[in-house]
Write an enzyme that holds these catalytic residues in place. Structure first.
Site, PDB file in Angstrom:
ATOM      1  N   ARG A 104       2.282   8.262  10.003  1.00  0.00           N
ATOM      2  CA  ARG A 104       0.909   7.674  10.579  1.00  0.00           C
ATOM      3  C   ARG A 104       1.250   7.299  12.007  1.00  0.00           C
ATOM      4  O   ARG A 104       0.522   7.412  12.746  1.00  0.00           O
ATOM      5  CB  ARG A 104       0.721   6.377   9.781  1.00  0.00           C
ATOM      6  CG  ARG A 104       0.248   6.825   8.490  1.00  0.00           C
ATOM      7  CD  ARG A 104       0.030   5.416   7.570  1.00  0.00           C
ATOM      8  NE  ARG A 104      -1.134   5.040   7.935  1.00  0.00           N
ATOM      9  CZ  ARG A 104      -1.330   3.377   7.502  1.00  0.00           C
ATOM     10  NH1 ARG A 104      -0.694   2.815   6.756  1.00  0.00           N
ATOM     11  NH2 ARG A 104      -2.369   2.982   8.020  1.00  0.00           N
ATOM     12  N   ARG A 110       0.819  -1.251  -0.042  1.00  0.00           N
ATOM     13  CA  ARG A 110      -0.053   0.051  -0.002  1.00  0.00           C
ATOM     14  C   ARG A 110       0.943   1.467   0.102  1.00  0.00           C
ATOM     15  O   ARG A 110       1.809   1.195   0.795  1.00  0.00           O
ATOM     16  CB  ARG A 110      -0.745  -0.120   1.324  1.00  0.00           C
ATOM     17  CG  ARG A 110      -2.173  -0.780   1.181  1.00  0.00           C
ATOM     18  CD  ARG A 110      -2.973  -0.861   2.230  1.00  0.00           C
ATOM     19  NE  ARG A 110      -2.902   0.203   3.369  1.00  0.00           N
ATOM     20  CZ  ARG A 110      -3.506   0.010   4.362  1.00  0.00           C
ATOM     21  NH1 ARG A 110      -4.258  -0.970   4.874  1.00  0.00           N
ATOM     22  NH2 ARG A 110      -3.616   1.100   5.268  1.00  0.00           N
TER      23      ARG A 110
END
Ligand code: ADP
Ligand code: AMP
Length: 214
Positions: free
Chosen positions: A171, A160
């Site tokens: 993140r 991804r």
């Protein structure tokens, strides 16, 4: 049974949520999967969400909350559900609680899958997702039978975009700042259950089943 999965990105929420949904025959609702499906289908929501996801940022609360509140009121959620990746901020948790309270309902368990940051980088670097059905694998811990090909639908596997190392760091920062406060939020409500997410997948699953009961 209404369950929330908490934990850093890559902690194993999705892996466990799918197994729990199977065992207890309740829907697995992943906001990340919903956004990825919208991106694939080229919807307006998908276009908006993608600009945030690609940067490792959270999609704004106003694009997430109504979507989930609508979803959990659908017929297949009557016996409960497992939320994976939602809530990710205090306002999201408050909006879910408010909507449930209006229905005379509440969340039963918030399962917090604990994995240190150093393991997360390894988990996400090795994660591979199917372009067809979205199934998730890991190069070392959950390999496919044929390298690069989905066991379920035969389509190609990819890393991804948001699992690339530079985005993973971002993140993790976002997780600590915006999502981790939910641990105290659910602890105060008395429904927080911590699970050691560094164990192998089956051991983590058994620990969660023990918490939820047969
Ligand atoms: P999340 O939904 O929390 O982002 P995933 O369930 O997708 O995390 O798991 C992240 C990666 O780590 C996947 O590649 C998955 O196969 C792998 N994984 C999940 N649980 C474990 C575990 N207990 N041990 C080793 N690898 C795991
Ligand atoms: P996930 O598949 O859960 O790792 O989610 C992938 C990305 O989708 C996240 O990094 C966010 O950009 C976005 N996302 C998923 N769920 C939420 C949420 N509840 N709130 C805000 N953004 C979200």
């Amino acid at each position: 049974m209404k369950i929330i999965m908490l934990g850093a990105p890559g902690a194993g929420k999705g892996t466990q949520a799918k197994k729990i949904a199977g065992k207890y025959e309740i829907p697995h609702i992943s906001t990340g999967d919903i956004f990825r499906a919208n991106i694939k289908n080229g919807t307006e929501l998908g276009k908006k969400a993608k600009t945030y996801m690609d940067q490792g940022l959270l999609v704004p609360d106003e694009l997430v909350c109504d979507l989930v509140v609508d979803r959990v009121q659908q017929k297949d959620c009557e016996r409960g559900y497992i939320l994976d990746g939602f809530p990710r901020t205090i306002p999201q948790a408050e909006s879910l609680d408010k909507a449930l309270a209006e229905l005379g309902e509440s969340v039963d368990f918030a399962i917090n899958v604990e994995v240190p940051d150093e393991n997360i980088v390894n988990r996400m670097g090795g994660r591979r997702a199917c372009v067809g059905c979205g199934a998730t694998y890991h190069l070392a811990y959950a390999p496919t039978k044929t390298e690069g090909i989905c066991d379920t639908c035969g389509k190609e596997l990819i890393l991804r975009d948001d699992d690339k190392p530079e985005t993973v760091q971002k993140r993790l920062g976002v997780y600590h700042e915006q999502t981790q406060p939910l641990i105290a939020y659910y602890s105060k409500k008395g429904i927080l259950k911590d699970v050691d997410g560094t164990m192998d997948m089956e051991a983590v699953f058994q620990a969660i089943v023990k918490i939820l009961g047969a």
